[in-house]
Enzyme design. Structure first.
Site: not given
Length: 208
Positions: A104, A108, A200, A203
């Site tokens: 991603r 944007t 995340d 992560d």
């Protein structure tokens, strides 16, 4: 919300609470993600068609239930989907496995594909798509579209936490795809992260 279903499951909720904690270390996070993946797989596939078969137990012959068709393919969205995949494979150890790499753009929020390795019999088997986060819905919608382009007709999507925005987008773009989530969270923040979420997932799973 649309095609989304959140099962009432005390054990699933308990493990999700542990997963969400900011001080849960990576090793425990990976274990919990795999355990949640196993539960979600069972829940997501509870409506697979079955048929009676004749078997013999150590005591007597009987009629028992078996799957009426082949097991669906398991497709993980990289990276974090690998954590759910580990648990899904405990339930379906012989199912073919595919991988979709989507990244991603943080500016944007749009996904782009960098790898796709999919089983050849998606059309016959269908697929269970695995990704811990359903945030904006862009990556999920792109992944489903990629599976449809590869021939998959029956697709299910399983995630750990979903945002209302992502659930709505996926339902709008792919209303034929049932979605299972361990939780529907409050919203997205300005960065496109799920609130309260769990951070995340990639992560935290891999310590990066």
């Amino acid at each position: 919300m649309g095609t989304l279903r959140v099962p009432r499951h005390a054990l699933l909720a308990h493990k999700l609470t542990q997963l969400r904690r900011r001080d849960t270390p990576s090793a425990a996070f990976r274990r919990l993600l795999a355990e949640i993946g196993a539960i979600l797989t069972v829940e997501a596939l509870r409506d697979l068609p079955a048929m009676p078969v004749a078997i013999e137990t150590p005591v007597a012959p009987m009629r028992a239930q078996a799957l009426a068709g082949p097991e669906p393919c398991l497709v993980a969205v990289l990276r974090a989907g690998l954590g759910l995949l580990e648990g899904a494979q405990r339930i379906l150890p012989e199912a073919p496995v595919g991988h979709l790499g989507l990244v991603r753009d943080e500016a944007t929020l749009r996904p782009s594909e960098y790898v796709a390795r999919l089983p050849p019999d998606l059309a016959r088997r269908g697929a269970l798509l695995l990704d811990p986060m359903l945030a904006t819905g862009g990556s999920a919608a792109a992944a489903v579209a990629r599976l449809k382009a590869a021939g998959a007709a029956a697709i299910r999507f399983a995630c750990v936490v979903a945002a209302p925005e992502g659930a709505a987008r996926l339902a709008a773009e792919h209303p034929d795809v049932p979605v299972l989530a361990a939780a529907l969270d409050e919203r997205l923040d300005e960065r496109g992260y799920i609130v309260p979420g769990l951070g995340d997932a990639g992560d935290r799973c891999f310590g990066t």
